[in-house]
Enzyme design. Structure first.
Site, mmCIF file in Angstrom:
data_model
loop_
_atom_site.group_PDB
_atom_site.id
_atom_site.type_symbol
_atom_site.label_atom_id
_atom_site.label_comp_id
_atom_site.label_asym_id
_atom_site.label_seq_id
_atom_site.Cartn_x
_atom_site.Cartn_y
_atom_site.Cartn_z
ATOM 1 N N TYR A 136 31.590 43.306 32.857
ATOM 2 C CA TYR A 136 30.849 42.523 33.844
ATOM 3 C C TYR A 136 29.481 42.180 33.263
ATOM 4 C CZ TYR A 136 34.543 42.598 37.108
ATOM 5 O OH TYR A 136 35.758 42.354 37.679
ATOM 6 N N LYS A 189 42.697 50.717 27.048
ATOM 7 C CA LYS A 189 43.271 49.893 25.974
ATOM 8 C C LYS A 189 42.738 50.438 24.646
ATOM 9 C CE LYS A 189 45.693 46.304 24.629
ATOM 10 N NZ LYS A 189 47.163 46.407 24.601
ATOM 11 N N ASP A 222 48.107 47.223 29.645
ATOM 12 C CA ASP A 222 49.147 46.189 29.712
ATOM 13 C C ASP A 222 50.475 46.798 30.178
ATOM 14 O OD1 ASP A 222 48.915 47.557 27.318
ATOM 15 O OD2 ASP A 222 49.400 45.859 26.026
ATOM 16 N N ASP A 250 43.646 44.880 42.582
ATOM 17 C CA ASP A 250 44.154 43.728 43.344
ATOM 18 C C ASP A 250 45.679 43.745 43.334
ATOM 19 O OD1 ASP A 250 41.591 42.799 43.829
ATOM 20 O OD2 ASP A 250 42.072 40.718 43.351
#
Ligand code: NAD
Length: 361
Positions: A136, A189, A222, A250
């Protein structure tokens, strides 16, 4: 804490569907306050476009101090995409309060509900997302933004990961998992972001060692998109960095039935902010069709947080009753269209008030 002994909660309705879902949420809050004798005083202030019109800034001068002195904040969604120039007063209110109140943990529960299509089986999980750094770009630098235009055709976006922020989000997630099913999954990741996510993963494992009863595993972000869709009940508490946690939560909200069901609490050491997981939905604003459950459930999380901190169990009872009332409304079809009902936003809020006041929960 308000000087008259009441609990003061600041409500900033925001943009788009914000005023409609905030109005439904304050009705439910008032009903819960009466039934559980919470003595809540609601203080409303404009934020976003309305504040820009009135005060020349989406977050007016002095609002931070007002919010700091309240016992909690309920922030409706704002039109963040519209706010491009901070120098002209276009501040992103969500970033502003998360950063200035140091609300480092974004806690986003997702669970299935009776009465909604449930193709993946029942699940009940929580995504704990780091909130103050990561990808962000508007919260990483002392001054300026960490997204840089190198040439008109080249952009560099910097991601900041710090030991301090990894440690505190890992600890918050471990503590939450200990109060639930004692299973923590670290989503990362580290196979590509070997240094940044490598450090995040190492620190999560390191912090979790102080909680020997916890089962800890980790999944690449992923692969997580497949695992959580394939078998969501495999997960209990999931901790991740800012952007990955935002996207994943989400998805989990939608898997639970709708993005409109995604409750969300931003928590720091001294402050907390309830905030719906979704945005200001300008496409449906002003039509009395928006689902208010996300903000209502977020407000319930805020009450539970206050109860836990203050030791006043009636706040936790109120939170549980609101969550049960939402579940009962969904099961009974007393909801907006996106979750199978045929009520408007205001009537859906009223249905929750009626369930609450009839002592059915
Ligand atoms: P959105 O979340 O506002 O909407 C996505 C889709 O979901 C739309 O079709 C919308 O109608 C629907 N939807 C969202 N909330 C709903 C609800 N409560 N009930 C029923 N349907 C709902 O995302 P967007 O359209 O990409 O963004 C709109 C604005 O919101 C942008 O300015 C964006 O920057 C901003 N935004 C703000 C926040 C925040 O304030 N926390 C978060 C995300 C996006």
């Amino acid at each position: 804490m308000a000087t008259d002994g009441k609990i003061s909660l600041a409500v900033l309705a925001g943009d788009g569907i914000g005023p409609e879902i905030a109005a439904a949420t304050t009705c439910v809050l008032q009903a819960a306050s009466e039934r559980f004798q919470l003595d809540v005083r609601i203080e409303q202030h404009p934020v976003g476009h309305e504040s820009l019109r009135q005060f020349g800034s989406t977050v007016r001068p002095g609002l931070l101090e007002t919010v700091r002195s309240a016992d909690g904040l309920i922030l409706g969604p704002t039109a963040t995409f519209d706010f491009k120039d901070e120098q002209s007063g276009e501040i992103n209110p969500s970033r502003f309060f998360r950063k200035n109140l140091d609300l480092f943990a974004n806690v986003r529960p997702a669970r299935t509900y009776a009465g909604l299509p449930n193709r993946l089986g029942d699940f009940d999980l929580v995504v704990v997302r780091e909130n103050t750094e990561g990808f962000y770009a508007d919260r990483n630098m002392e001054q300026g933004n960490s997204e840089l235009l190198v040439t008109p055709d080249v952009v560099v976006s910097l991601r900041r990961i710090t030991r301090h922020c990894c440690e505190r989000i890992a600890k918050a997630a471990c503590q939450l998992a200990m109060r639930r099913r004692k299973h923590l999954t670290v989503v990362h990741k580290a196979n590509v972001l070997k240094i940044g996510d490598g450090m995040f993963l190492d620190i999560c494992r390191e912090i979790a060692r102080a909680f020997p009863d916890l089962v800890v595993d980790d999944v690449l972000v992923d692969a997580m998109m497949a695992h959580v869709v394939r078998q969501p009940d495999r997960f209990d508490v999931i901790v991740s960095t800012n952007m990955f946690g935002d996207i994943l939560s989400d998805l989990t909200a939608e898997l639970s039935g709708s993005l409109g069901l995604g409750g969300s609490l931003n928590v720091g050491t001294d402050h907390a902010m309830a905030q719906a997981a979704h945005g200001s939905a300008p496409d449906i604003a002003g039509r009395d069709v928006a689902n208010p459950f996300s903000l209502i459930l977020s407000m319930a999380l805020l009450l539970a947080w206050h109860g836990e901190r203050s030791g006043a169990s009636r706040f936790e009872s109120a939170a549980r009753a609101i969550e049960s009332a939402v579940a009962a409304a969904i099961e009974g079809g007393q909801s907006t269209r996106d979750v199978g009902g045929n009520l408007g936003t205001a009537a859906t809020g009223q249905a929750i008030v009626e369930i609450l006041t009839s002592n059915e929960t």
